[in-house]
Design an enzyme around this catalytic site. Structure first.
Site, PDB file in Angstrom:
ATOM      1  N   LYS A  93       0.809  -1.214   0.000  1.00  0.00           N
ATOM      2  CA  LYS A  93       0.000   0.000   0.000  1.00  0.00           C
ATOM      3  C   LYS A  93       0.843   1.265   0.000  1.00  0.00           C
ATOM      4  O   LYS A  93       0.329   2.349  -0.264  1.00  0.00           O
ATOM      5  CB  LYS A  93      -0.980  -0.026   1.170  1.00  0.00           C
ATOM      6  CG  LYS A  93      -2.019  -1.129   0.993  1.00  0.00           C
ATOM      7  CD  LYS A  93      -3.152  -1.030   1.988  1.00  0.00           C
ATOM      8  CE  LYS A  93      -4.268  -1.998   1.656  1.00  0.00           C
ATOM      9  NZ  LYS A  93      -3.933  -3.397   2.023  1.00  0.00           N
TER      10      LYS A  93
HETATM   11  C1  LIG Z   1      -4.684  -4.429   1.606  1.00  0.00           C
HETATM   12  C2  LIG Z   1      -3.987  -5.716   1.579  1.00  0.00           C
HETATM   13  C3  LIG Z   1      -4.392  -6.750   0.737  1.00  0.00           C
HETATM   14  C4  LIG Z   1      -5.629  -6.642  -0.131  1.00  0.00           C
HETATM   15  O1  LIG Z   1      -5.481  -5.724  -1.169  1.00  0.00           O
HETATM   16  P1  LIG Z   1      -6.777  -5.189  -1.964  1.00  0.00           P
HETATM   17  O2  LIG Z   1      -6.265  -4.200  -2.931  1.00  0.00           O
HETATM   18  O3  LIG Z   1      -7.677  -4.568  -0.932  1.00  0.00           O
HETATM   19  O4  LIG Z   1      -7.413  -6.375  -2.587  1.00  0.00           O
HETATM   20  C5  LIG Z   1      -3.641  -7.910   0.698  1.00  0.00           C
HETATM   21  N1  LIG Z   1      -2.561  -8.068   1.485  1.00  0.00           N
HETATM   22  C6  LIG Z   1      -2.137  -7.104   2.320  1.00  0.00           C
HETATM   23  C7  LIG Z   1      -0.944  -7.367   3.171  1.00  0.00           C
HETATM   24  C8  LIG Z   1      -2.831  -5.901   2.395  1.00  0.00           C
HETATM   25  O5  LIG Z   1      -2.409  -4.959   3.231  1.00  0.00           O
END
Ligand SMILES: *Cc1c(COP(=O)(O)O)cnc(C)c1O
Length: 436
Positions: A107
């Protein structure tokens, strides 16, 4: 870039408005009106390019009418400051490590790019904004870091009490200055609902410049397409047998949507694996054609505990709309907690590689895919977080202590600061009106 609302009841907007609004007033999602295909020559020469060069070309392709080359370069050099290497488990099976940024989860790509592009527009207009964001774990840390100490922007993070890991909680609650954490007595879906409601509230809208940083914001989606190109480039350079299958551990389906965007821009991809835990709304949809949101269930891969994925409609449209088209390019599999632990152990024993629970779900998803469709492909597993963010699960599963990166260890000694709150909108709104 022109964007329309998927609910069809709001006017089209330009990039700047889509970014600062987050959600259209009709409660749909902003979608680019068109996604131009990149020149074939660019795709053919990907293996010669760095992730920053790729990011520039993708941005110019999508945002060339909104930003000058110099502005694009500046936004990329501020946000894409770390690599996304692929690491080989065995020939034809690679892990794409997306956790080398400041919060050690993928993210960081979206949050940092969003902070850079917002701050670009705010410098021009001299305005102040308040970011509201709900987190199931990793968004909060990435957003807190991405926006920390940015002039003109303050950040309020809502997280579900007791449902994020210690390190994740510390990442949200130990920054001061412009970052505030609210600990909500509820689930991630409750947090997300509060944020959504705040954006639709006329009084709040008229008093404050609210902006969203959830994965519904289009400026988070765009940079997540960069690393699909980059992974392809690295796999090709290493002489991997193409075609590529990407296995994406999914919750709100922003990451997978960004991958399909890369595919629509011309990246040759055989299939995406929608890998989920028992919150398997999308794998079920791919089987039955019925989309049935459910209350989320708690699992080891807590960042994917989502019962009503907020990017579902985007994914659907990007993949071509009709069920058959979606089924052609997206294959759904799910993995429960017991299998997740088994997978973490298996990978550790076989490859001496430690995966976080989310990454393990994607690994198992690839395995299931190969059972059904064969192994004649290069499988790339997206590793969305560093294992050390989920220490008790990892150490409990592997039955031994593991190394923790220094920057996470420092966090654990810091004091948590958060405001506790029930999950009712009235109380949340009163807090906002009082605080802001
Ligand atoms: C947010 C997150 C996901 C999921 O991602 P999306 O874009 O919401 O599908 C998967 N793994 C981790 C570690 C995350 O922080």
């Amino acid at each position: 870039m022109k964007l329309y609302s998927t609910a069809g009841q709001s006017p089209d907007v330009d990039l700047q408005e889509a970014i600062f609004r987050g959600l259209p007033p009709d409660n749909g999602l902003y979608m680019p009106e068109s996604i131009p295909v990149l020149p074939q020559e660019f795709i053919d020469n990907l293996d010669q390019k760095s992730i920053q060069e790729i990011a520039f070309a993708v941005c110019k392709n999508l945002l060339g009418n909104d930003l000058t080359d110099a502005e694009i370069s500046s936004i990329i050099s501020k946000s894409i400051t770390f690599e996304a290497p692929i690491v080989e488990l065995e020939t034809g099976t690679e892990v794409l490590e997306l956790f080398h940024g400041p919060s050690m989860a993928f993210k960081d790509f979206g949050a940092r790019f969003m902070a850079a592009i917002m701050s670009h527009y705010l410098q021009k207009s001299q305005q102040e904004i308040r970011i509201l964001v709900a987190t199931s774990g990793d968004t909060g840390g990435a957003v807190a870091q991405g926006f920390y100490d940015t002039p003109g922007i303050s950040v309020t993070i809502l997280y579900p009490k007791g449902k994020v890991s210690d390190i994740q909680e510390k990442q949200l609650t130990t920054l001061d200055k412009n970052v505030t954490a609210l600990e909500i007595d509820g689930t991630f879906d409750d947090c997300q609902a509060l944020v959504k409601q705040a954006f639709l509230d006329e009084e709040l809208r008229s008093k404050f410049n609210l902006a969203s940083a959830n994965s519904i914001n289009i400026s988070r989606l765009i940079p997540q397409s960069f690393y699909y190109f980059s992974a392809y480039a690295q796999a090709k350079k290493k002489g991997n047998k193409l075609p590529i299958v990407f296995s994406v551990p999914s919750g709100n389906f922003g990451n997978l949507s960004a991958g399909i965007m890369a595919y629509q821009m011309g990246l040759p991809i055989k299939a995406f694996i929608a890998a989920t835990n028992v919150n398997k709304i999308v794998p079920d949809f791919l089987k039955s054609g019925k989309y049935e949101p459910k209350p989320s269930q708690e699992t080891l891969s807590n960042a994917m505990d989502v019962g009503n994925p907020s990017n579902f409609v985007r994914m659907q449209i990007l993949a071509g709309g009709e069920l058959e088209k979606i089924q052609n390019i997206v294959k759904g599999y799910h993995t429960d907690d017991a299998k997740t632990r088994e997978t973490m152990k298996e990978v550790f024993e076989k490859y001496d590689y430690i995966m976080c629970p989310h990454t393990a779900v994607a690994y198992d998803g690839l395995k299931q895919y190969r059972k059904e469709f064969g192994s004649d492909n290069c499988g790339i597993i997206l590793s969305t977080a560093h294992y050390a963010k989920f220490l008790p699960t990892v150490e409990g599963t592997l039955g031994q202590k593991v190394l923790i990166p220094a920057r996470l260890e420092e966090l654990l000694d810091k004091q948590k600061v958060a405001i506790s709150m029930n999950c009712d909108f009235k109380g949340f709104k009163e807090y906002l009106l009082k605080e802001l």
